[in-house]
Design an enzyme around this catalytic site. Structure first.
Site, PDB file in Angstrom:
ATOM      1  N   LYS A  15      64.863  45.849  75.312  1.00  0.00           N
ATOM      2  CA  LYS A  15      64.076  44.614  75.437  1.00  0.00           C
ATOM      3  C   LYS A  15      63.236  44.666  76.717  1.00  0.00           C
ATOM      4  CE  LYS A  15      67.303  41.413  73.176  1.00  0.00           C
ATOM      5  NZ  LYS A  15      66.411  40.994  72.083  1.00  0.00           N
TER       6      LYS A  15
ATOM      7  N   ARG B  79      73.098  41.676  63.101  1.00  0.00           N
ATOM      8  CA  ARG B  79      73.390  41.814  61.669  1.00  0.00           C
ATOM      9  C   ARG B  79      74.277  43.022  61.395  1.00  0.00           C
ATOM     10  NH1 ARG B  79      67.005  42.081  60.526  1.00  0.00           N
ATOM     11  NH2 ARG B  79      67.078  40.862  62.429  1.00  0.00           N
TER      12      ARG B  79
HETATM   13  N1  BES Z   1      69.841  38.405  70.150  1.00  0.00           N
HETATM   14  C1  BES Z   1      68.558  38.726  69.657  1.00  0.00           C
HETATM   15  C2  BES Z   1      67.792  37.513  69.138  1.00  0.00           C
HETATM   16  C3  BES Z   1      67.249  36.582  70.189  1.00  0.00           C
HETATM   17  C4  BES Z   1      66.147  36.908  70.936  1.00  0.00           C
HETATM   18  C5  BES Z   1      67.811  35.345  70.352  1.00  0.00           C
HETATM   19  C6  BES Z   1      65.641  36.017  71.858  1.00  0.00           C
HETATM   20  C7  BES Z   1      67.292  34.445  71.255  1.00  0.00           C
HETATM   21  C8  BES Z   1      66.203  34.780  72.022  1.00  0.00           C
HETATM   22  C9  BES Z   1      68.677  39.716  68.492  1.00  0.00           C
HETATM   23  O1  BES Z   1      69.695  40.638  68.599  1.00  0.00           O
HETATM   24  C10 BES Z   1      67.391  40.468  68.442  1.00  0.00           C
HETATM   25  O2  BES Z   1      67.115  41.174  69.377  1.00  0.00           O
HETATM   26  N2  BES Z   1      66.627  40.297  67.366  1.00  0.00           N
HETATM   27  C11 BES Z   1      65.374  40.927  67.239  1.00  0.00           C
HETATM   28  C12 BES Z   1      65.230  41.370  65.804  1.00  0.00           C
HETATM   29  C13 BES Z   1      64.041  42.253  65.563  1.00  0.00           C
HETATM   30  C14 BES Z   1      64.234  43.573  66.261  1.00  0.00           C
HETATM   31  C15 BES Z   1      63.884  42.416  64.085  1.00  0.00           C
HETATM   32  C16 BES Z   1      64.300  39.924  67.621  1.00  0.00           C
HETATM   33  O3  BES Z   1      64.446  38.748  67.326  1.00  0.00           O
HETATM   34  O4  BES Z   1      63.329  40.330  68.269  1.00  0.00           O
HETATM   35 MN    MN Z   2      69.096  42.343  69.702  1.00  0.00          MN
END
Ligand code: BES
Ligand code: MN
Ligand code: ZN
Length: 495
Positions: free
Chosen positions: A277, A351
């Site tokens: 991230k 997931r």
């Molecule tokens: N935990 C995150 C989702 C998230 C991001 C929650 C920001 C709250 C604030 C999750 O594991 C994630 O990183 N999801 C990705 C999915 C994508 C790679 C398809 C996302 O939301 O960017």
């Molecule tokens: Mn994630």
């Protein structure tokens, strides 16, 4: 904070501060009127000066009263007497609690459960009062060398002139919900170097110890290996913390009553893995275990209230970090259900844990399964920070959750889970891909989960926008504990 019932009539009541309502256009509630008579019309005089209008959430603290036993009064605006909505009421309660927090008052008696709210009974009002007050007074002090600010209130009583039993029931429910919320907030606010999968497992064991009908079991990585949870374990390979699969079983009803199963995402830190991230705001990914925190809070509340239900909590917990052993984009893993998954983005890890936990849930022969997860940033884009996203394969379950959310003031909004979206998860090399592209990210995440939940009635709550607040007020909210407990209370009433 101690929450108590005060059913002494106002003329003989002793308190440091009495909390009473005033309505729009300077109308006094009957409790304010009563106090007015006891104080030689002091309340009328002050209200007539116009310093409080009676609009929703107006407050005015009068810190001296010419009365031997009632030392102060906090006036709280509720708007028009015949139009007080549930949301207005909650706003006013929060304002009242904030006004109290700014004082040195150590105990208060609140009359607001005696004021009418549209479509709500006394039990609901008492419950909301406790939830609102407790939320305002919550503080996370564990990591400060001295507490940030000291407020004085330790005792908060709800006044009941008549029908004390309804208010008493509301107090018991409100206390259990508030404690569940506080527990969820606390483990969520704890940083990732304190709150690890092992720590969450210890918490589950500690909660189970406090309640006869609650038991905790922890599956270690070797156990999960044996069960074939290749998807879940692929995420924890990149971390030095061992993954845990935590189960809490609450047995409040006969053995043959099918359980309600809650599954909560427990990523104690999500850096994204190799699909790292960006740095800005990454600290907030300590909150990626808020789903699991809500499961702990809801199970504790259910046990506290001794609900006549069987409930199971399942928490798959891990960290998601980049490392030489971590998942790589393109890796293919095999889930417990046998489906192979192409990991196109290692940041879509939630997931990967949930799918194995949802397969594991089948062994309980569940009545319904409800999972909650900080699953997608896309949910914030779609719905903002107001409702949690709701998706599922069963209309009755989704409607029940929606209705509970309205009562609990812990809102949800349903998104479609149409089969057309499943297309987006096609993989050239495995049975399914773990991401579905930019479009409809919350829906495709739920579509992924739906492939593992075909054997039972299932709903999914995406709490990415609601589980914590960002900015100056950064902190966990404890959502969706109020919704889950309301759903359980409704199930008890429907039985
Ligand atoms: N935990 C995150 C989702 C998230 C991001 C929650 C920001 C709250 C604030 C999750 O594991 C994630 O990183 N999801 C990705 C999915 C994508 C790679 C398809 C996302 O939301 O960017
Ligand atoms: Mn994630
Ligand atoms: Zn995550």
């Amino acid at each position: 904070m101690d929450y108590l019932l005060a059913n002494t009539p106002l003329e003989s009541l002793e308190t440091e501060c009495l909390i009473v309502a005033v309505y729009a256009d300077k109308q006094l509630s009957s409790e304010a009127h009563h106090l007015d008579k006891l104080t030689n019309h002091l309340i009328t005089n002050i209200v007539e000066r116009g310093d409080i209008k009676g609009k929703v959430a107006d407050t005015l603290l009068i810190s001296y009263l010419p009365h031997a036993n009632i030392k102060r009064v906090l006036l709280v605006g509720l708007g028009h007497a015949d139009k007080v909505s549930a949301k207005d009421y909650r706003k006013a309660l929060t304002a009242a609690a904030n006004a109290l927090k700014a004082t040195q008052i150590t105990s208060a008696v609140c009359c607001l459960a005696e004021n009418a709210v549209k479509d709500q009974n006394n039990t609901w009002k008492a419950r909301q009062i406790i939830e609102a007050v407790d939320a305002v007074f919550y503080q996370f002090n564990e990591c400060k060398s001295k507490p940030a600010d000291n407020h004085s209130l330790t005792q908060f009583s709800l006044h009941a002139a008549t029908e004390a039993s309804e208010i008493e029931m509301g107090i018991a429910q409100g206390k259990a919900i508030a404690q569940g919320v506080a527990l969820a907030k606390h483990v969520s606010d704890l940083p990732g170097n304190y709150c690890t999968p092992t720590y969450l497992a210890e918490q589950a064991i500690a909660i189970a110890k406090q309640h006869d009908k609650l038991n905790a079991h922890i599956l270690e990585e070797a156990d999960m290996q044996e069960l074939g949870m290749g998807s879940l374990l692929s995420v924890s390979r990149g971390s030095r913390q061992a993954a845990k699969l935590i189960t809490l079983e609450y047995k409040g009803a006969a053995k043959d009553l099918k359980p309600i199963v809650f599954v909560g995402k427990g990523l104690t830190f999500d850096a994204g893995g190799i699909s790292l991230k960006p740095g800005a705001g990454m600290d907030e990914m300590k909150y990626d275990m808020c789903g699991s925190a809500a499961v702990l809070g809801a199970l504790q509340a259910a046990a506290e209230l001794q609900l006549p239900l069987n409930i199971v909590g399942i928490i798959p917990s891990s960290e998601n970090l980049p490392d030489g052993a971590a998942n790589k984009p393109g890796d293919i893993v095999t889930s417990m259900a046998g489906l192979t998954i192409e990991i196109l983005n290692t940041d879509a890890e939630g997931r990967l844990l949930l799918c194995d936990a949802l397969t594991y849930a089948k062994k309980y022969n569940p009545d319904v399964v409800i999972d909650m997860a900080t699953l997608t940033g896309a949910c914030l884009i779609a719905l903002g920070r107001v409702p949690s996203g709701l998706l599922g394969n069963d209309d009755k379950l989704c409607n029940d959750l929606f209705n509970a959310s309205e009562t609990a003031l812990d809102s949800v909004w349903r998104l479609p889970l149409w089969e057309e979206y499943q297309e987006q998860l096609k993989s050239n090399f495995a049975d399914i891909a773990n991401i579905g592209g930019r479009d409809a990210g919350t829906i495709t995440a739920a579509c992924f989960l739906s492939r593992f939940t075909e054997d039972y009635q299932w709903a999914h709550l995406d709490i990415a926008g609601t589980a914590w607040k960002t900015g100056d007020a950064k902190g966990a909210t404890g959502r969706p504990v109020p919704l889950l407990v309301q759903y359980l209370l409704n199930r008890v009433n429907a039985a």
